[in-house]
Design a protein around this motif. Structure first.
Motif, PDB file in Angstrom:
ATOM      1  N   PHE A 154       0.864  -1.174   0.000  1.00 30.75           N
ATOM      2  CA  PHE A 154       0.000   0.000   0.000  1.00 30.75           C
ATOM      3  C   PHE A 154       0.905   1.231   0.000  1.00 30.75           C
ATOM      4  O   PHE A 154       1.420   1.636   1.047  1.00 30.75           O
ATOM      5  CB  PHE A 154      -0.931  -0.017   1.212  1.00 30.75           C
ATOM      6  N   PRO A 155       1.128   1.820  -1.197  1.00 29.99           N
ATOM      7  CA  PRO A 155       2.051   2.958  -1.309  1.00 29.99           C
ATOM      8  C   PRO A 155       1.647   4.113  -0.399  1.00 29.99           C
ATOM      9  O   PRO A 155       0.460   4.352  -0.154  1.00 29.99           O
ATOM     10  CB  PRO A 155       1.958   3.353  -2.785  1.00 29.99           C
ATOM     11  N   GLN A 196       9.487  -7.826   7.195  1.00 24.31           N
ATOM     12  CA  GLN A 196       8.882  -7.854   5.861  1.00 24.31           C
ATOM     13  C   GLN A 196       7.469  -7.273   5.855  1.00 24.31           C
ATOM     14  O   GLN A 196       6.622  -7.659   5.054  1.00 24.31           O
ATOM     15  CB  GLN A 196       8.890  -9.275   5.299  1.00 24.31           C
ATOM     16  N   LEU A 197       7.245  -6.310   6.750  1.00 24.12           N
ATOM     17  CA  LEU A 197       5.947  -5.645   6.835  1.00 24.12           C
ATOM     18  C   LEU A 197       5.945  -4.308   6.100  1.00 24.12           C
ATOM     19  O   LEU A 197       4.893  -3.683   5.948  1.00 24.12           O
ATOM     20  CB  LEU A 197       5.562  -5.426   8.308  1.00 24.12           C
ATOM     21  N   TYR A 198       7.107  -3.870   5.669  1.00 21.01           N
ATOM     22  CA  TYR A 198       7.258  -2.651   4.876  1.00 21.01           C
ATOM     23  C   TYR A 198       8.200  -2.991   3.730  1.00 21.01           C
ATOM     24  O   TYR A 198       9.326  -3.432   3.954  1.00 21.01           O
ATOM     25  CB  TYR A 198       7.833  -1.519   5.727  1.00 21.01           C
ATOM     26  N   GLN A 199       7.730  -2.807   2.482  1.00 20.19           N
ATOM     27  CA  GLN A 199       8.514  -3.250   1.334  1.00 20.19           C
ATOM     28  C   GLN A 199       8.483  -2.223   0.208  1.00 20.19           C
ATOM     29  O   GLN A 199       7.716  -1.259   0.248  1.00 20.19           O
ATOM     30  CB  GLN A 199       7.982  -4.589   0.815  1.00 20.19           C
ATOM     31  N   ILE A 200       9.310  -2.480  -0.782  1.00 22.48           N
ATOM     32  CA  ILE A 200       9.372  -1.654  -1.989  1.00 22.48           C
ATOM     33  C   ILE A 200       8.844  -2.474  -3.165  1.00 22.48           C
ATOM     34  O   ILE A 200       9.231  -3.628  -3.344  1.00 22.48           O
ATOM     35  CB  ILE A 200      10.812  -1.200  -2.279  1.00 22.48           C
ATOM     36  N   ASP A 201       7.948  -1.905  -3.927  1.00 17.61           N
ATOM     37  CA  ASP A 201       7.460  -2.550  -5.138  1.00 17.61           C
ATOM     38  C   ASP A 201       8.541  -2.417  -6.204  1.00 17.61           C
ATOM     39  O   ASP A 201       8.881  -1.310  -6.646  1.00 17.61           O
ATOM     40  CB  ASP A 201       6.166  -1.860  -5.607  1.00 17.61           C
ATOM     41  N   ARG A 202       9.098  -3.542  -6.619  1.00 18.68           N
ATOM     42  CA  ARG A 202      10.239  -3.508  -7.537  1.00 18.68           C
ATOM     43  C   ARG A 202       9.843  -3.075  -8.955  1.00 18.68           C
ATOM     44  O   ARG A 202      10.702  -2.745  -9.756  1.00 18.68           O
ATOM     45  CB  ARG A 202      10.917  -4.875  -7.555  1.00 18.68           C
ATOM     46  N   GLU A 203       8.557  -3.100  -9.267  1.00 20.14           N
ATOM     47  CA  GLU A 203       8.118  -2.658 -10.584  1.00 20.14           C
ATOM     48  C   GLU A 203       7.916  -1.146 -10.633  1.00 20.14           C
ATOM     49  O   GLU A 203       8.309  -0.479 -11.590  1.00 20.14           O
ATOM     50  CB  GLU A 203       6.826  -3.365 -10.985  1.00 20.14           C
ATOM     51  N   THR A 204       7.313  -0.593  -9.587  1.00 24.48           N
ATOM     52  CA  THR A 204       6.985   0.838  -9.603  1.00 24.48           C
ATOM     53  C   THR A 204       7.963   1.682  -8.788  1.00 24.48           C
ATOM     54  O   THR A 204       8.015   2.900  -8.964  1.00 24.48           O
ATOM     55  CB  THR A 204       5.575   1.061  -9.025  1.00 24.48           C
ATOM     56  N   GLY A 205       8.718   1.031  -7.888  1.00 26.67           N
ATOM     57  CA  GLY A 205       9.624   1.770  -7.022  1.00 26.67           C
ATOM     58  C   GLY A 205       8.944   2.398  -5.822  1.00 26.67           C
ATOM     59  O   GLY A 205       9.591   3.003  -4.971  1.00 26.67           O
ATOM     60  N   LYS A 206       7.624   2.257  -5.720  1.00 31.05           N
ATOM     61  CA  LYS A 206       6.891   2.827  -4.588  1.00 31.05           C
ATOM     62  C   LYS A 206       7.023   1.913  -3.379  1.00 31.05           C
ATOM     63  O   LYS A 206       7.108   0.688  -3.508  1.00 31.05           O
ATOM     64  CB  LYS A 206       5.419   3.016  -4.954  1.00 31.05           C
TER      65      LYS A 206
END
Length: 487
Positions: A154-155, A196-206
């Motif tokens: 969830f960005p 692993q409750l806060y991550q980066i979306d590797r496709e969008t970078g968000k």
């Protein structure tokens, strides 16, 4: 984690494969053990046996090296410089024919893990470096994202969306359980990323909190914003079968939901006295800790079906949405645990609300029959169901435990305390003060009346049950009954 010697021997006999790996590791860890950990995390999980060679010979780990190997392994898999994201695994020593084998169970992860700078996948009985194979890496990420909705990001969400006091409480609990826990010296954001409750979306970078992070620790508004249909419906239905006698609609985060579930259970189910060996344990709490963690951890949260826990006459049944990996009643003898939400499960284990994968089924079967007289049923399907037989408050039947000790299960510990106090005549006010009860009518009906009906307690004014001068005393039968209880 408790390892069964028979199961370990069977794994050795069947040899290495997609989910089994042997490492000799007599005096130190094989360097490639972490490649295997990474591969198992990325594929279907698996078992690593230290002290077994490639020819299926149990050579054993040198007893003087066991502790050092365990500490090195646990420290290394917690180190993001080696395994990233880091993971939390335990090492279980097993004695087989006088030799020590170290058993490591690696559950499948919902994340893609790297060992150093490399990504490993499992192929037959080997670990395959797929780092430079962009197609295989892409498919691995796609498989993880499509299989585990808990990873949805969830960005623009962050610390302001979670209960920081609850996060602090979880950190404290984890470090009390294990003094060197890596969370101890992390700030809030580092902890969320480590878990692993806060991550980066590797496709969008968000970047942002994952669904798992919001579900576990989120503020009420954050939880319902991410999952509007989220709820666990707790229902007591014994008298009013068309509606309910009591109900708690739980819409808070999972850590707080766990406490609400156990509070509802404690309110409406007895806690009979039970000896395991010479130790008094709570059957009710042992069983329903597993039930509570099961319906919270192993739920498919993208499905709008509301989870339910319903207490009926003589049984409790639960229902929650599920992605089944089989259909029908689970056979504990052939049961293979499958992680539905590995990140949520791992967080629950760190704060002591769940044990290793698969142990819950074993505990339910171990204690369920002693509690309610029959083995629980676990039914796999699109809706996962658990059915547990339970005693009633003041129920009259006696039942021996599995150890053959003949422990009587009819009385709750509260009722035992009542009988003890009534060895001398006691007023209802004195008796209610034992556990802070305030409703006299409910107290008479739920606690005192069953004891009187069973002939264990009597009134000094039997013709005037509600007299202000009324007192209660244990009968001879009640006194005899107390002699069977030892604290």
């Amino acid at each position: 984690m408790i390892s069964d010697i028979g199961i370990i021997k069977s794994l050795v006999e069947n040899g290495e494969g997609l989910t089994v790996e042997f490492k000799e590791s007599r005096i130190s860890l094989n360097k490639d053990v972490y490649d295997t950990v990474c591969a198992f995390l990325n594929r279907h999980g698996g078992t690593i046996l230290l002290g077994v060679d490639d020819n299926k010979n149990i050579v054993g780990v040198d007893k003087d090296c066991v502790q050092a190997i365990k500490e090195t392994f646990v420290t290394t898999v917690n180190n993001p410089q080696k395994i990233n994201p880091p993971t939390y695994l335990s090492v279980d020593p097993v004695e087989i024919d006088g030799k020590t084998v170290l058993h490591i169970y690696v559950p499948e992860s919902s994340q893609v893990h790297r060992c150093g700078a490399k990504i490993f996948d499992r192929n037959e009985d080997g670990d395959l470096d797929i780092t430079n194979n962009t197609d295989m890496v892409s498919r691995l990420y796609q498989r993880k994202q499509s299989s585990y909705s808990e990873n949805k990001i969830f960005p623009y969400t962050g610390l302001e969306d979670i209960e920081l006091s609850l996060l602090a409480k979880c950190r404290k609990t984890a470090t009390i359980r294990r003094g060197d826990h890596p969370w101890k010296d992390m700030d809030d954001m580092d902890l969320l990323q480590s878990a692993q409750l806060y991550q980066i979306d590797r496709e969008t970078g968000k970047s942002g909190l994952t669904l798992a992070g919001i579900l576990l620790l989120g503020k009420h508004a954050s939880v319902l914003s991410a999952v509007p249909h989220h709820r666990t419906d707790l229902i007591l239905r014994k008298v009013n079968l068309d509606r309910y006698d009591d109900r708690d609609l739980v819409e808070v985060n999972l850590v707080e939901s766990y406490d609400r579930i156990l509070a509802f259970i404690a309110k409406h189910l007895p806690d009979p006295f039970y000896l395991e060996g010479t130790t008094n344990i709570s059957l009710r709490d042992t069983i329903f800790r597993e039930v509570a963690s099961n319906i919270l951890i192993h739920r498919e949260y993208m499905n709008a079906f509301p989870a339910k826990l319903i207490i009926e006459k003589g049984l409790v049944r639960t229902e929650n949405s599920n992605r089944p990996h089989g259909m029908g009643i689970i056979n504990p003898a052939s049961f293979t645990p499958y992680p539905k939400n590995p990140v949520i499960a791992r967080f629950f284990r760190q704060i002591g609300l769940a044990d290793e994968l698969g142990s819950g089924v074993r505990n339910l079967m171990k204690y369920g029959k002693a509690y309610g007289g029959e083995n629980p049923e676990l039914i796999e399907g699109d809706i996962f169901k658990i059915i547990i037989k339970v005693p009633e408050f003041g129920g009259g039947k006696d039942s021996g435990d599995s150890a053959g000790q003949g422990t009587k299960l009819a009385l709750s510990r509260h009722q035992v305390k009542i009988l003890e106090m009534c060895l001398t005549e006691s007023s209802i006010s004195d008796l209610m003060s034992i556990e802070g009860r305030s409703d006299r009518t409910k107290f008479r009906n739920q606690v005192l009346k069953p004891l009187i009906t069973a002939g264990l307690l009597e009134m000094t004014e039997p013709d005037k049950p509600t007299s202000s001068k009324q007192k209660y005393r244990a009968t001879e039968k009640g006194k005899e009954r107390l002699t069977t209880y030892r604290y």
